[in-house]
Design a protein around this motif. Structure first.
Motif: not given
Length: 319
Positions: A14, A119, A121, A258
């Motif tokens: 995260t 989360s 993320t 990511n």
């Protein structure tokens, strides 16, 4: 061409959310994560139907045009990657809209964002393009996480592009683009300026910035900056910079992949979409990649077949 390399990251991360609780937009009812998701002017959610490796592509919206058909807004960015997702996991999707077209200055395009709902993320962000001016094309989206600065106009520098996930600055003219951690700045010139695009932490989430007047275009959903004395900036991971009060071109929004989330597989580098209009997000199960043991068995099998063919040729008698 799409390249798929056989390396994975197995630890969930995260790090992009930076431990912050981001504002959550009202989402449309959840759908299964598959197919193409188009721009709706708001966030949508989808639920992963089966556990597996998924290929995801996020494309940002282009900048708006003007009444001069010879010019066009800047292109949005296209980013792709594969991730390992679990059945029942929910994704938050924000598909960027194109900036609005207007008589003299186009609005900034919105970025497209893919997040893990639980989360927050951030997985992918395809940056939005800057709006077109009457005499020139808009600035394309940035292919890095940082937004690009607005152009210099009449000797005056434009606003700086956002960095580290924050919105772009403005030097008085058009609005800066929104980023994942902050809103774009609003233009504040003597005759007013375009509104800054909202970020993921803004309210309403990722709303496009308002135009200065009727001859300027609004920013697209996804953090696009509104046009004013100059064109609107694109939204993205970090927002593009807004222009000066003396015109110019707003910067493009930043793009992001990511590479630390579970099951990450490299697909290709960020690239320009080279299309005009709203962005989109596509999600689908990735083609399976044989495990190393499977490759080994295949090679042994081919070797065995080759050996048998060689022996058959060696013992075939002459007529």
């Amino acid at each position: 061409m799409v390249f798929r390399l056989a390396f994975k990251v197995t630890a969930r991360s995260t790090m992009i959310a930076l431990g912050l609780t981001m504002a959550i937009a009202d989402h449309a009812s959840a759908a299964v994560c598959g197919g193409t998701f188009s721009a709706t002017g708001g966030g949508v959610q989808c639920t992963v139907g089966q556990t597996g490796q998924y290929l995801i592509n996020a494309v940002g919206g282009s900048g708006g045009g003007t009444s001069n058909s010879a010019v066009h807004g800047g292109f949005g960015a296209s980013v792709s990657a594969e991730y390992y997702l679990t059945a029942g996991e929910v994704l938050d999707l924000y598909v960027g809209q194109a900036g609005a077209s207007a008589l003299s200055s186009g609005g900034g395009g919105g970025g497209s964002f893919v997040l893990i709902d639980s989360s927050r993320t951030v997985l992918l962000v395809g940056g939005g393009g800057g709006g077109a001016g009457y005499n020139g094309n808009g600035t394309n989206a940035s292919l890095t996480p940082d937004g690009t600065a607005a152009s210099v106009s009449q000797g005056y520098p434009g606003g700086a592009g956002g960095t580290g996930g924050y919105g772009g600055a403005s030097n008085g003219g058009s609005g800066g683009g929104g980023g994942i951690l902050g809103n774009g700045a609003t233009g504040n010139g003597p005759s007013g300026g375009g509104g800054g695009g909202k970020g993921l932490t803004g309210s309403p989430v990722l709303a496009g910035g308002a135009p200065r007047d009727s001859i300027s275009g609004a920013g697209g959903f996804g953090g696009g900056g509104g046009a004013g004395a100059g064109t609107g900036a694109g939204g993205g991971y970090s927002g593009g910079g807004g222009t000066t009060n003396y015109g110019g071109f707003g910067g493009g929004g930043g793009s992001f992949v990511n590479n630390s989330f579970e099951g990450y597989l490299f697909v290709n580098l960020p690239e320009l979409a080279n299309t005009l209009g709203d962005g989109f997000i596509t999600i689908g199960l990735a083609p399976s990649v044989p495990e190393p043991s499977t490759w080994a068995m295949m090679l042994l099998g081919f070797a065995g077949l080759g050996f048998l063919a060689f022996r058959r040729r060696a013992i075939t008698p002459f007529a």
